[in-house]
Design an enzyme around this catalytic site. Structure first.
Site, PDB file in Angstrom:
ATOM      1  N   TYR A 129       0.840  -1.203   0.000  1.00  0.00           N
ATOM      2  CA  TYR A 129       0.000   0.000   0.000  1.00  0.00           C
ATOM      3  C   TYR A 129       0.871   1.247   0.000  1.00  0.00           C
ATOM      4  O   TYR A 129       2.047   1.214   0.373  1.00  0.00           O
ATOM      5  CB  TYR A 129      -0.933   0.016   1.216  1.00  0.00           C
ATOM      6  N   CYS A 130       0.285   2.350  -0.462  1.00  0.00           N
ATOM      7  CA  CYS A 130       0.893   3.669  -0.332  1.00  0.00           C
ATOM      8  C   CYS A 130      -0.182   4.603   0.214  1.00  0.00           C
ATOM      9  O   CYS A 130      -1.120   4.156   0.874  1.00  0.00           O
ATOM     10  CB  CYS A 130       1.492   4.155  -1.647  1.00  0.00           C
ATOM     11  N   TRP A 131      -0.074   5.892  -0.026  1.00  0.00           N
ATOM     12  CA  TRP A 131      -1.012   6.833   0.581  1.00  0.00           C
ATOM     13  C   TRP A 131      -2.432   6.667   0.061  1.00  0.00           C
ATOM     14  O   TRP A 131      -3.387   6.531   0.827  1.00  0.00           O
ATOM     15  CB  TRP A 131      -0.516   8.257   0.352  1.00  0.00           C
ATOM     16  N   SER A 154       2.483   2.381  -4.709  1.00  0.00           N
ATOM     17  CA  SER A 154       2.178   0.972  -4.436  1.00  0.00           C
ATOM     18  C   SER A 154       1.952   0.210  -5.735  1.00  0.00           C
ATOM     19  O   SER A 154       2.335  -0.968  -5.848  1.00  0.00           O
ATOM     20  CB  SER A 154       0.943   0.854  -3.539  1.00  0.00           C
ATOM     21  N   TYR A 197      -3.406   3.691   2.257  1.00  0.00           N
ATOM     22  CA  TYR A 197      -3.454   3.944   3.689  1.00  0.00           C
ATOM     23  C   TYR A 197      -4.653   4.822   4.056  1.00  0.00           C
ATOM     24  O   TYR A 197      -5.268   4.634   5.112  1.00  0.00           O
ATOM     25  CB  TYR A 197      -2.163   4.627   4.163  1.00  0.00           C
TER      26      TYR A 197
END
Length: 356
Positions: free
Chosen positions: A97-99, A105, A126
């Site tokens: 995952y990323c933001w 991601s 996230y």
């Protein structure tokens, strides 16, 4: 598997333990602020690189920024695989995952998937996970049966929670999660407090492990533990719950606190500065008397006076204001802080919880 699988945050939360590794592709500062339980930091852009790409996007446009970012990300992904993931077996199942579940991601997850690893990404990243945490913190506490361990400062409540947990009881230790003892003198040496987001994620993770069919012991905390805020739904649930009050003599509590707060004796200037924070409540004259005790090395007298003149009245007012069932609270006598005394008090608390 040629492409990563996109999974909604609600499903990720329900199936979090199915993944072999949770991989956070955000920058180190984002990871430090908060991350999924058990996640490893694998930034495809570090903080400085992210700032460079962002500045380039603002000055020269998205295309130029994406071209530079792609080159940096490609090099970083190769390094991450060599450094962190080279030993992963064919059937490894990462969650990435990323933001917001976008390029960072997506880039890392695509490479993982093309290698042959069964890779999942969080839809919305996230940010979507965070919304899920907040939603569950709003509803989960009402489903739990708390037993509140009350007692004036120095009653060894945290030690009792540790003892209860060691005996197999369910415990939510808010002070441990917050890295703070919950008072003006409550900071822990060498243990900075987590961010508000990090505190909430750790609390959410602890609450989701709790069995609603069994009692949950928790300390009688204020809305704030140091600089972090306890979620409103949890505060309401705690204050509507049954309380057991731990009682110990003032001199015993003072001796216990002298051991617990030994670090202040090694940092007298820091302690004096903290005592100054109490001037608005108690006036300069009384705080000056407390300071004189510090400077005169009269530690036991200082702690006893702080308990009688500051902590006990403040705690008693707070308990009367916040716990409507306080008058019904059974009392547990604590006659020491050795293992045998803590065991006796823990047994009494377990009996209270078993009685409803």
């Amino acid at each position: 598997m040629k492409d990563p699988i996109a999974m909604p945050a609600a499903d990720v939360v329900a199936r979090l333990r199915e993944f072999n590794t949770v991989v956070d592709a955000r920058s180190p500062s984002e990871f430090a602020d908060d991350h999924l339980p058990g996640a490893v930091s694998a930034p495809v852009l570090d903080d400085a690189q992210r700032a460079i790409v962002g500045t380039l996007s603002a000055q020269r446009g998205a295309f130029e920024a994406k071209r530079l970012g792609a080159a940096i990300v490609s090099r970083n992904i190769g390094d991450l695989i060599d450094r962190l993931f080279a030993d992963r077996e064919r059937h490894w199942r990462p969650l990435v995952y990323c933001w917001r579940g976008g390029n960072r991601s997506g880039s890392l997850a695509t490479v993982f998937a093309r290698i042959g690893w069964r890779t999942t990404v969080i839809e919305g990243g996230y940010k979507a996970f965070r919304r899920q945490v907040i939603a569950e913190l709003d509803t989960r506490p009402a489903a739990l049966r708390f037993v509140v361990v009350g007692g004036r400062t120095g009653s060894a409540k945290s030690r009792l929670l540790e003892r209860l947990a060691a005996r197999g009881a369910q415990v939510v230790d808010l002070e441990a999660l917050a890295s703070h003892r919950g008072s003006v003198l409550g900071s822990l040496p060498g243990a900075p407090q987590p961010s508000q987001k990090r505190f909430e994620t750790m609390l959410w993770d602890r609450l989701r492990e709790v069995d609603p069919a069994r009692p949950v012991f928790v300390e009688s905390e204020s809305r704030k533990v140091g600089r972090v805020q306890v979620p409103e739904a949890l505060i309401h649930a705690i204050r509507a719950s049954r309380v057991a009050v731990v009682e110990a003599r003032v001199d015993a509590r003072a001796r216990f606190l002298l051991d617990e707060y030994e670090h202040f004796r090694a940092d007298v200037p820091g302690l004096l500065a903290l005592l100054d924070c109490l001037v608005p409540l108690h006036g300069g004259e009384r705080v000056g008397e407390w300071k004189a005790l510090v400077e005169g090395d009269r530690w036991l007298e200082l702690v006893e006076r702080l308990l009688v003149e500051h902590y006990d009245p403040s705690y008693d007012r707070s308990m009367r204001r916040n716990f409507g069932r306080l008058s019904e609270a059974p009392v547990v006598r604590l006659d020491g802080t050795d293992d045998a005394a803590l065991d006796r008090a823990a047994t009494a608390l377990e009996a209270i919880a078993a009685g409803g």
